[in-house]
Design an enzyme around this catalytic site. Structure first.
Site, PDB file in Angstrom:
ATOM      1  N   LYS A 120       0.818  -1.212   0.000  1.00 33.25           N
ATOM      2  CA  LYS A 120       0.000   0.000   0.000  1.00 33.25           C
ATOM      3  C   LYS A 120       0.854   1.264   0.000  1.00 33.25           C
ATOM      4  O   LYS A 120       0.415   2.315  -0.442  1.00 33.25           O
ATOM      5  CB  LYS A 120      -0.967  -0.013   1.163  1.00 33.25           C
ATOM      6  CG  LYS A 120      -2.009  -1.129   1.001  1.00 33.25           C
ATOM      7  CD  LYS A 120      -3.205  -0.970   1.896  1.00 33.25           C
ATOM      8  CE  LYS A 120      -4.309  -1.944   1.508  1.00 33.25           C
ATOM      9  NZ  LYS A 120      -3.932  -3.351   1.709  1.00 33.25           N
TER      10      LYS A 120
HETATM   11  C1  LIG Z   1      -4.520  -4.421   1.047  1.00 32.04           C
HETATM   12  C2  LIG Z   1      -3.798  -5.707   0.922  1.00 32.04           C
HETATM   13  C3  LIG Z   1      -4.197  -6.704  -0.007  1.00 32.04           C
HETATM   14  C4  LIG Z   1      -5.424  -6.564  -0.883  1.00 32.04           C
HETATM   15  O1  LIG Z   1      -5.267  -5.597  -1.889  1.00 32.04           O
HETATM   16  P1  LIG Z   1      -6.542  -5.010  -2.664  1.00 32.04           P
HETATM   17  O2  LIG Z   1      -6.012  -3.899  -3.472  1.00 32.04           O
HETATM   18  O3  LIG Z   1      -7.499  -4.553  -1.605  1.00 32.04           O
HETATM   19  O4  LIG Z   1      -7.114  -6.115  -3.491  1.00 32.04           O
HETATM   20  C5  LIG Z   1      -3.431  -7.856  -0.095  1.00 32.04           C
HETATM   21  N1  LIG Z   1      -2.355  -8.049   0.699  1.00 32.04           N
HETATM   22  C6  LIG Z   1      -1.950  -7.124   1.597  1.00 32.04           C
HETATM   23  C7  LIG Z   1      -0.760  -7.424   2.449  1.00 32.04           C
HETATM   24  C8  LIG Z   1      -2.640  -5.930   1.741  1.00 32.04           C
HETATM   25  O5  LIG Z   1      -2.245  -5.009   2.645  1.00 32.04           O
END
Ligand SMILES: *Cc1c(COP(=O)(O)O)cnc(C)c1O
Length: 474
Positions: A120
């Protein structure tokens, strides 16, 4: 470039006008009026670009109302080896998203070398710089209110810390996050970051955020905003690393690559869809879910059926039963039929489901390269163990879900890139269970849990949260 709502009833806006907002006024999500298509010569010129150059090449096609020099400066400041510095052995921080080759044709894209050790940071860091820039232009202020069960809150706080014009009020449950995740957020001492620890569970935190946001008078008066995963700038920024991975995994643009993506809100894989629409030669986009398999069910059957209950799993960042970005994809799948989207989501929002087989829409899924699969606790523990034994690489539980499902769709001669969405250090329990050892952690973060913490513990009470905001916005 104009952006339009998937539900067709909101005004068309420019990038800067949707940057700070959430949903469109008709409840839809903003998407570009058309996806800019990169010509073969442009794609050829991109091979050999570094991450910053690629980011500019992609994002300048989607953002045309920020002067180019300013956009370039914001990108250059965001994607540095210093920000994405938590590389593990054999990775070069200058790559920003290093491609790790497990064996010929099988790769893991390291997306979690940023400050919070999850992917993120890739988009959120740019968002922080874009917000500061946009607020400086208008002289405005923004108070970001959010609820987190782990990765989003910390990524938002690290992106917004010290940013002029921005404050963050982040609600987190007293129990439920790992000690490492708690320490990541609560150790921040920045004056513009406020951690509100709620005596309750995550759902209560989320309900409070909804209640405050639904109070339009309060929301307007105190300039309350959000940084949730439907934010267009976040999704757009994520499309860049699909390009980076593609060029790293191939020798020529005649080749195709498949991507496997651990998915929850469908943001990450939606970014892959955008890259593919822009002309990147992507063969398959493999949607990997955990036990919360709403998306897998859709891509197998054509039926989208959000569940009332979310299961708590050992890949908690994918514990989502309503994928907020999914509407962007279905909009394209229906041939951009806004009336159809209104009908489909009308059904979902009143607690129902929809079936795209009826009008023959579902068979178009293949044209978009989307396939899927799901993974269980036993699968991910197994995958973590196998990858460690066979390749000497430690992966986190979410990445393990991606790899497990990705391998089910692997084709001979087509490189497979699995998105690494977090570092194993964030999820010690799963690593101990799988390997019997503690995960490696960046040396700089060795004593994170021992650092002084700044947090405000309070009851799950909407008025108390509102009062806290009022007291801290001057
Ligand atoms: C947020 C997250 C996801 C999921 O990603 P999306 O964009 O919501 O599909 C998967 N793995 C981790 C470690 C995350 O923080």
């Amino acid at each position: 470039m104009k952006y339009l709502s998937t539900r067709g009833l909101a005004p068309q806006l420019r990038f800067s006008e949707i940057l700070l907002g959430g949903l469109a006024s008709d409840g839809g999500l903003y998407v570009p009026e058309t996806y800019p298509r990169l010509a073969a010569a442009e794609l050829e010129a991109m091979r050999g670009m570094n991450y910053r150059e690629l980011a500019y090449a992609v994002l300048s096609r989607l953002i045309d109302d920020i002067p180019h020099d300013d956009l370039r400066r914001l990108i250059d400041k965001t994607y540095t080896a210093d920000v994405y510095r938590y590389v593990t052995d054999r990775e070069n921080a200058e790559d920003i998203t290093p491609l790790k080759t497990l064996e010929p044709g099988l790769h893991v894209l390291a997306l979690s070398n940023g400050p919070t050790l999850a992917f993120k940071d890739m988009a959120m860091q740019l968002l922080g710089n874009l917000f500061e820039y946009a607020l400086a232009r208008t002289g405005g202020e923004l108070n970001i209110l959010g609820a987190t069960s782990g990765d989003t809150g910390s990524a938002a706080e690290y992106a917004m810390r010290g940013k002029r014009g921005v404050r963050v009020f982040m609600l987190s449950p007293e129990h439920g996050m790992t000690r490492f995740q708690q320490a990541q957020m609560y150790a921040l001492q920045d004056a513009n970051i406020h951690n509100l620890v709620i005596r309750g569970v995550f759902d209560q935190c989320q309900d409070i955020v909804k209640a405050v946001s639904n109070d339009l008078e309060f929301k307007t008066k105190h300039r309350i905003g959000a940084v949730n995963s439907i934010n267009w700038a976040r999704v757009a920024a994520q499309s860049v690393y699909y390009f980076k991975a593609y060029f790293a995994a191939t020798r020529s643009n005649d080749e195709q690559v498949s991507f496997s993506v651990p998915s929850g809100n469908f943001g990450n894989v939606c970014a892959g869809h955008i890259a593919r629409q822009m002309g990147l030669p992507i063969r398959k986009l493999i949607v990997a879910t955990n036990e919360n398999d709403v998306l897998d069910e859709f891509f197998r059957t054509g039926v989208y059926r959000p569940r009332p209950e979310t299961k708590h799993t050992s890949s908690p960042s994918m514990d989502i039963s309503k994928a907020s970005n999914f509407e962007r994809f279905v909009f394209d799948l229906t041939g951009r039929d806004a009336a159809k989207i209104r009908a489909l989501w009308g059904a979902v929002e009143s607690g129902g489901s929809f079936d795209l087989n009826a009008e023959g829409l579902f068979r178009h899924v293949a044209e978009f390269g989307m396939v899927s699969g799901s993974s269980s606790h036993a699968n991910r523990i197994d995958t973590i163990r196998t990858v460690y034994e066979v390749y000497g690489t430690m992966i986190d539980p979410h990445t393990a879900d991606g790899l497990k499902v990705g391998l089910e769709h692997r084709e001979p001669g087509v490189p497979l890139v699995c998105m690494e969405t977090a570092q194993p250090a964030k999820f010690e329990d799963a690593i101990r269970e799988a390997l019997g050892i503690d995960p490696v952690r960046p040396a700089e973060l060795a004593d994170l849990e021992a650092q002084p913490q700044k947090k405000h513990v309070m009851d799950a009470d909407v008025d108390a949260v509102k009062q806290f905001i009022v007291d801290h916005v001057r």
